[in-house]
Structure formats: structure tokens, C-alpha cells
Motif scaffolding. Structure first.
Motif, PDB file in Angstrom:
ATOM      1  N   ASP A 182     -11.551  -1.731  11.888  1.00 22.99           N
ATOM      2  CA  ASP A 182     -12.220  -2.422  10.775  1.00 22.99           C
ATOM      3  C   ASP A 182     -11.207  -3.135   9.881  1.00 22.99           C
ATOM      4  OD1 ASP A 182     -14.692  -1.536  11.629  1.00 22.99           O
ATOM      5  OD2 ASP A 182     -14.765   0.181  10.271  1.00 22.99           O
ATOM      6  N   LEU A 183     -10.074  -2.496   9.667  1.00 27.83           N
ATOM      7  CA  LEU A 183      -9.027  -3.109   8.849  1.00 27.83           C
ATOM      8  C   LEU A 183      -8.511  -4.386   9.523  1.00 27.83           C
ATOM      9  CD1 LEU A 183      -7.417  -2.473   6.221  1.00 27.83           C
ATOM     10  CD2 LEU A 183      -5.711  -1.358   7.667  1.00 27.83           C
ATOM     11  N   ASN A 206     -11.750   0.330   3.345  1.00 29.10           N
ATOM     12  CA  ASN A 206     -11.280   0.939   4.593  1.00 29.10           C
ATOM     13  C   ASN A 206     -10.137   1.923   4.354  1.00 29.10           C
ATOM     14  OD1 ASN A 206     -12.858  -0.144   6.839  1.00 29.10           O
ATOM     15  ND2 ASN A 206     -12.114  -2.118   6.123  1.00 29.10           N
ATOM     16  N   LEU A 207      -9.215   1.563   3.484  1.00 28.74           N
ATOM     17  CA  LEU A 207      -8.093   2.470   3.230  1.00 28.74           C
ATOM     18  C   LEU A 207      -8.576   3.706   2.469  1.00 28.74           C
ATOM     19  CD1 LEU A 207      -5.158   0.022   2.414  1.00 28.74           C
ATOM     20  CD2 LEU A 207      -5.620   1.246   4.544  1.00 28.74           C
ATOM     21  N   GLY A 208      -9.534   3.533   1.557  1.00 28.40           N
ATOM     22  CA  GLY A 208     -10.095   4.682   0.842  1.00 28.40           C
ATOM     23  C   GLY A 208     -10.773   5.645   1.796  1.00 28.40           C
ATOM     24  N   GLN A 209     -11.502   5.102   2.741  1.00 32.57           N
ATOM     25  CA  GLN A 209     -12.170   5.944   3.723  1.00 32.57           C
ATOM     26  C   GLN A 209     -11.143   6.636   4.624  1.00 32.57           C
ATOM     27  OE1 GLN A 209     -15.092   7.030   4.090  1.00 32.57           O
ATOM     28  NE2 GLN A 209     -15.339   7.621   6.231  1.00 32.57           N
ATOM     29  N   TYR A 210     -10.066   5.918   4.946  1.00 31.15           N
ATOM     30  CA  TYR A 210      -9.002   6.551   5.739  1.00 31.15           C
ATOM     31  C   TYR A 210      -8.415   7.743   4.985  1.00 31.15           C
ATOM     32  CZ  TYR A 210      -4.617   7.534   8.051  1.00 31.15           C
ATOM     33  OH  TYR A 210      -3.597   8.205   8.673  1.00 31.15           O
ATOM     34  N   LEU A 238      -1.583   5.811   2.890  1.00 29.16           N
ATOM     35  CA  LEU A 238      -2.387   4.644   3.261  1.00 29.16           C
ATOM     36  C   LEU A 238      -1.689   3.789   4.314  1.00 29.16           C
ATOM     37  CD1 LEU A 238      -3.654   3.511  -0.259  1.00 29.16           C
ATOM     38  CD2 LEU A 238      -4.860   4.894   1.434  1.00 29.16           C
ATOM     39  N   ALA A 278      -2.417   3.825   8.271  1.00 30.24           N
ATOM     40  CA  ALA A 278      -3.461   3.018   8.912  1.00 30.24           C
ATOM     41  C   ALA A 278      -2.901   1.647   9.304  1.00 30.24           C
ATOM     42  CB  ALA A 278      -4.666   2.866   7.990  1.00 30.24           C
ATOM     43  N   GLY A 304     -12.531   8.406  14.501  1.00 29.08           N
ATOM     44  CA  GLY A 304     -12.766   7.940  13.134  1.00 29.08           C
ATOM     45  C   GLY A 304     -11.620   7.064  12.647  1.00 29.08           C
ATOM     46  N   VAL A 305     -10.394   7.509  12.876  1.00 29.13           N
ATOM     47  CA  VAL A 305      -9.233   6.714  12.476  1.00 29.13           C
ATOM     48  C   VAL A 305      -9.255   5.367  13.202  1.00 29.13           C
ATOM     49  CG1 VAL A 305      -6.707   6.535  12.556  1.00 29.13           C
ATOM     50  CG2 VAL A 305      -7.783   8.690  11.867  1.00 29.13           C
ATOM     51  N   LEU A 339     -11.683   2.914  11.725  1.00 31.88           N
ATOM     52  CA  LEU A 339     -11.185   2.341  10.471  1.00 31.88           C
ATOM     53  C   LEU A 339     -10.037   1.366  10.686  1.00 31.88           C
ATOM     54  CD1 LEU A 339     -11.276   5.445   8.143  1.00 31.88           C
ATOM     55  CD2 LEU A 339     -12.621   3.348   7.929  1.00 31.88           C
ATOM     56  N   VAL A 350     -10.893  -7.146   8.859  1.00 35.32           N
ATOM     57  CA  VAL A 350     -10.734  -7.715   7.513  1.00 35.32           C
ATOM     58  C   VAL A 350      -9.535  -8.673   7.464  1.00 35.32           C
ATOM     59  CG1 VAL A 350     -10.297  -7.221   5.080  1.00 35.32           C
ATOM     60  CG2 VAL A 350     -11.777  -5.704   6.400  1.00 35.32           C
ATOM     61  N   TRP A 398       0.815  -1.227   0.000  1.00 38.25           N
ATOM     62  CA  TRP A 398       0.000   0.000   0.000  1.00 38.25           C
ATOM     63  C   TRP A 398       0.839   1.264   0.000  1.00 38.25           C
ATOM     64  CZ3 TRP A 398      -4.480  -0.538  -1.917  1.00 38.25           C
ATOM     65  CH2 TRP A 398      -5.177  -1.735  -1.755  1.00 38.25           C
TER      66      TRP A 398
END
Lengths: 367, 367
Positions: A155-156, B184-188, A39, A42, A148-149, A152, A159, A32
Motif C-alpha cells: 500500500d505504501l 500506512n505507517l501508523g498501521q504498520y 517506521l 516499512a 499484514g506487513v 501495508l 501511495v 520517518w
């Protein structure tokens, strides 16, 4: 992890799982960063929480249940050390990594809900990223950005957890889905009961069953036992009879440590469960026995601004009512129950020894 | 969904997917209510957001790509209407439901990050549950509680999404994992760029690629095409060439609607993207052309307290600089590019018609 309390049977699994977690995160970061260096931030945050400690308990229970169940086939099936089991050993370490990614996901989200500023001694994701906004003079509200971070990044992790579990068959996947539903609903009940002041014994036990007994012990055991072949309902039930009391003992130990533990080892402030008004069995024991005066002290539970003196006053009542002592007795009783169930498991000696060591560690640890 | 704009090829899929979503939620509610009625509240909230509308676009693109790819085997393989394809049709509707659960998960979490109070015309989960705490006189902070519930309800949606995808093979699962990481990375990146004021064209395009082109169109198409058999790299690339420009057109349409759309249909306030400082191509177009005076108006983007008059002033600059016009031209150009790529897909007439109708709808919708 260099902790003399941790049994070698867990350390061995943790080491391999840690290497797998690192490898996945490293590969993801490399990929990434090439797409857009921003990116990778994250992924860095996820790595920071993944590598900041953690006992890898779920991976440990899962691993030893897999090994025990696989060796049940000793007569007809492959031996430990054989090529086919080595292949499977790679899979079980992936599954262990799945449990740990899932746990990091849950912790990052929990820390937002509890507004915890430290976890395993490290600054939590939402706090660290809120500070980043302020220090960088970025736009918007630090709290909303940091949370918010953290949503995410959690959530990552979720996944990646699911990606690690990807190769297991339908039988094991059903257990995986079930435990994730239980985890989320258990956390919902925990938070809701804390808000509504539902501190009764039944609620505390329900939360402990979902959030700890099933999620941390029973489901990892059952999933591990399902990886080699269909374990059948009898073995699954025997694992449940071992894991459920042990899981409750684990939660009761955790509750006690949250009140009288050492902050340095806990990695979080003592008394936070009281400030959050968490439904624990200890508090429900005390409510059973409290005098009117003691009850008025217990009524302070759930006040976010409790001072350390006020926390000490509540702990005093928990001691005086015998609640802390009863909690300790319950832990010993539950541990004994788990050991009895252990004797009923059809596994080899080495596996049973590992379970015994894990059980004692879970119930007796001081951090 | 009774909307004359929506093509019948989408309505047909949406109807079956809606029935599947309802069935899953109903079964889950029944099960968990028996365990503890409080648990079903989390499922009720998930259902409220799942059934409050939604175009089921991802399910639609996935379905039609499956159908097109399955019929490529027409000569040797099973026919539409044959028993084996009917079985597969049940799977594809499950996969469609997976996309919609995943979308609801993403929306519930996005709404926390953007602090949106309405979504699809309904009160968002974090706002509704924050109010619940206040109105019930529960303990704690309404905001933290509401957001905590929303995090968990979103997480639960994520689990159900995975559960629905459970039966697909490794090939399709890889696409599923990839699209969730991209989401998730796009939203980040979106959130980070908004905070850091990175409103350049490249960032806006990167966000649109991840959050819309890949997540909404390319990956659902590729996953659908992978369900029947291995589609091979050529077909996957052709689907990418169709889906990527269309996805960007979709995002540009969405950006324009967020500025000049009708709040009644949008289900959210006009101008919120400006208040949040979202990186959009429209704004990057305007920054390219703005005079010093116009730039000082654009510099207000990202102020959370923009009044509707100030929003109107910014929209005026976006119009005067030609940015809105250029956005519209880009949409038309991208749509044309998608139609050209469509002509290159090896699918039957009915499938190609469906894709054409979906493409026009996505680029031309006014809500």
C-alpha cells in the motif's frame, strides 16, 4: 540489470528511473526515521523489493512514447535537448518511477495471493516478515503478521506511485486511473478463474489483456504520449495496435518461461503457475487438443502440492499436444503484428528503433 | 445513519457523499459488467462495505473546513450559494467521497490484518470470499483466496479514492499524499507494536496520532481548508491545534468502546483489541499503576484465544487501576482543549457551531 539481452534504449531509462526511486526512498527513510525509527522498517522493505531487480519495462515504453510524441512537434515546438524538454524529461522520469513503484506494489500483493516465497531472487515481503515474528519470539501468528506487513508495504508503494504521478495533467491522470483499475480487476479475474478452474481460452486472453497488454504496454505508451500535449485519438489508437499484440506476446513468453525457464534466472520456481491453476493460453491450447488420457494429466493443474515430476508430466502433455509449439507460433505472429503496427507510427527513426528493440526483447527474452 | 446522536451538520454532508459514492460504483459496475460479468463481483464487494454504514466523519470535517475557509473571503470573494461556490461544492463532495473510499480501503485491509469477521455488522470481505470458495467447491485454500480478494477489493477502493481526488490542485494533493503515508505507517506501527508487545504510553500515543488524529481529523480539515485558496501556515496550524487533541479524544473513546461498548452497536466483538494486543493508552495507564498480581492479568493481553471471562478479568484490572477513569478524564480534557482551539479559529458562526457539534459527537458517541 547488467544483462547483455537488455537493449541500451531500456538501460538508459532504467538507470535514471532507478536513481529517482533511490532518491525518493532515501528522503522518506531519513524523514520517518527521525519521527520513529520503527517506521523506517516499512520503507526498508519497500526499498528491498524496489531495488532487487526489475526490467523497468513500463518506464521504458512510457519514456519512448513521450519522446516520440514530443518530437512530432519538431517543426514548431521545442527540440530534444532544449530547456523546456529537459524540464519535461525530469517529469517523465518521475512518471517512470511511478510505474515502477506501482509495479512493486502489485508484485508484493500478488506474492501474498500466490504465496510465493521468492521474487526476483529475493525473499518476498510476507515470508521475510513472518520469519521475523518467529525469530523475534513476538506474539501472534507468523503468517498473519507477515502478510499484514506485506499488505501495508505494498500500500505504501501504491501511495508513492501516485505521489510520483502527482504533477501530470488531467488527461494523463485519466489513463493512470484506468490502468490501475484494469490491473486490479485483471488480477481479480486471474485469481478467481484459477480458483474456479476456468481455464478456457477466452478467460486466459482476458487476463493477459488486462494484466499485461494494457498494464505493461498500451497504457504506459498512451500515458507517455499524452505528457507533452494531447495526442488525439488517432495516435492513441495506433499505439494500442502496436502495444496490444506485443503485450500478449509478452504474456505468452512469460507463461512459457514459467514452465520451461531456468529457475536461476526466473527468480521463482518453475511450475508455480500450474500449481496455482493460472489461466494461461498454453493450457487452453492443450485442452483443445488433449486425448482422454492427456486430459486426466491436465486435470491435475491447480493442485498446490504438485511435485516436480508431476509438473514435468504436465509439461510433457503441453508439448505432446502441440500447445507449447502453438504458443511459440503465436508469439512470433503477434510480434510480427506489432512490428507492422510500428511501421504505422509517425515517430522519428531513433524512437522507432527503440520500440523495435523493446518489442524484440519483450517477446524473445529468456528470463 | 438514522441515528439521533449524529449531528445534522454531519448528516447533511453524509447524504451527499453517499449519493456520490453510489453513483461512482453504479457507473463502474455498469461499465465492467459489459466487459466481463465476473469483474463486477469485485465492485459489488467494495459497494457492500462502502454502503454498510460509516459515519462519513472525514468527509464532514473536510466539508466544514472548506466552507469556513471559503467564507473567509466573504468581503471580496464569492458567497455561499453563488455559482462559483456551487461548482466548488460539487468538488468538495467528490473529495468527501475520496476520503470515504480511502477509509473503506483501509478498513478492508485492516480486517485482514486483525482477522475480523464482522465490520459495521456485515461479514468482512476476506471472510465472505473465503466462504465462497468453500461453498463453491473451488480449488485452493479458502483463507488465501478470501484474503486475496479482500486485498484486491481494498486496492480498488484506493484507486477510486485517488480518482475522486483527481481534480484538486498541487497544494491539496500534497496533504492527500501525506495523510496516506501517515495512515500506512501508523498501521504498520500499530501492528508491529502489538506483535512485539510494545504497550508503552509513547507508542500508544504515536499510533493514535497517525491513525486517528492526523488521518481522521487534522488532514481532512487542512485539505478542506486548502481547496478554496491557499490557507497559509497560520490557519493550518490553528486547525492542527483543534484537530489533534480532538483526534486523540476520538481514539481514546474508540479504545474504551472496544472494551466496554455494546457489540450490537459496535458491529464487532468487544475485547478484540486486547486479543490483538493493540497498543492503547488505557492499557499503558494500567501498566503504570498495576500491582504484581494485576500485572500478571495484564500480561495476558495479546493472547488470541482470550475467553470473554478473561477479557472481563482484564477490564476489571483496567477499572481497578483507575485506567478507564483516567482515560475518561483525558477525553474530557482533550475535548476542552479542542473547544479552546476552536474559539481561536477565524470562521463564521455556523461553521464554528458545526465543528463544536462534530467535536462533541466524536468524543461522546457510544458506538
Amino acid at each position: 540489470m547488467a544483462d547483455s539481452q537488455v537493449p541500451h534504449q531500456l538501460l538508459r531509462v532504467a538507470k535514471e528511473v532507478d536513481a529517482k526511486l533511490e532518491a525518493v526512498l532515501e528522503e522518506q527513510r531519513r524523514h520517518w526515521t527521525e519521527v520513529d525509527p520503527r517506521l523506517s522498517e516499512a520503507i526498508d522493505e519497500l526499498e528491498r523489493m524496489t531495488t532487487s531487480g526489475g526490467k523497468r519495462l513500463r518506464a521504458g515504453f512510457c519514456y519512448w512514447a513521450w519522446r516520440g510524441a514530443a518530437l512530432l512537434d519538431r517543426g514548431s515546438g521545442p527540440q530534444i535537448g532544449s530547456e523546456s524538454l529537459e524540464l519535461e524529461e525530469d517529469l517523465i522520469i518521475r512518471v517512470g518511477a511511478a510505474f515502477e513503484f506501482l509495479h512493486v506494489f502489485a508484485l508484493i500483493h500478488d506474492d501474498i495471493m500466490d504465496n510465493s516465497s521468492t521474487r526476483r531472487g529475493a525473499t518476498t515481503v510476507h515470508v521475510a516478515n513472518g520469519r521475523r515474528l518467529t525469530e523475534s519470539n513476538w506474539q501472534g501468528e507468523a503468517r498473519r503478521y507477515g502478510e499484514g506487513v506485506a499488505i501495508l508495504v505494498g500500500d505504501l508503494g501504491h501511495v508513492y506511485a501516485d505521489q510520483m504521478i502527482g504533477q501530470v495533467d488531467r488527461r494523463a491522470r485519466r489513463i493512470w486511473d484506468e490502468l490501475r483499475i484494469e490491473l486490479n480487476l485483471g488480477q481479480y479475474l486471474d485469481m478467481r478463474a484459477a480458483a474456479a478452474g476456468e481455464l478456457d481460452h477466452e478467460t486466459a486472453r482476458q487476463v493477459a489483456t488486462f494484466k499485461t497488454a494494457l498494464y505493461t504496454i498500451v497504457r504506459p505508451l498512451q500515458l507517455g504520449a499524452s505528457l507533452h500535449h494531447d495526442p488525439g485519438p488517432t495516435l492513441l489508437a495506433k499505439l494500442d495496435r502496436f502495444g496490444r499484440p506485443l503485450g500478449r506476446a509478452f504474456q505468452l513468453r512469460d507463461d512459457a518461461l514459467g514452465l520451461i525457464g531456468d529457475e536461476k534466472w526466473l527468480g521463482k520456481p518453475v511450475g508455480d503457475d500450474l500449481r496455482e491453476g493460472k489461466p494461461t493460453e498454453i493450457v487452453s491450447f492443450a485442452l483443445d487438443e488433449a486425448s482422454a488420457a492427456q486430459r486426466s494429466v491436465l486435470d491435475q493443474i491447480g493442485r498446490r502440492d504438485l511435485s516436480s515430476t508431476e509438473v514435468a508430466d504436465i509439461v510433457e502433455v503441453l508439448t505432446a499436444t502441440g500447445a507449447l509449439g502453438r504458443n511459440e507460433e503465436e508469439i512470433q505472429r503477434l510480434l510480427q503484428e506489432a512490428h507492422q503496427a510500428l511501421a504505422d507510427l509517425p515517430f522519428d527513426e531513433v524512437t522507432l528503433d527503440a520500440f523495435g528493440a523493446l518489442a524484440d526483447y519483450v517477446a524473445a527474452r529468456d528470463r
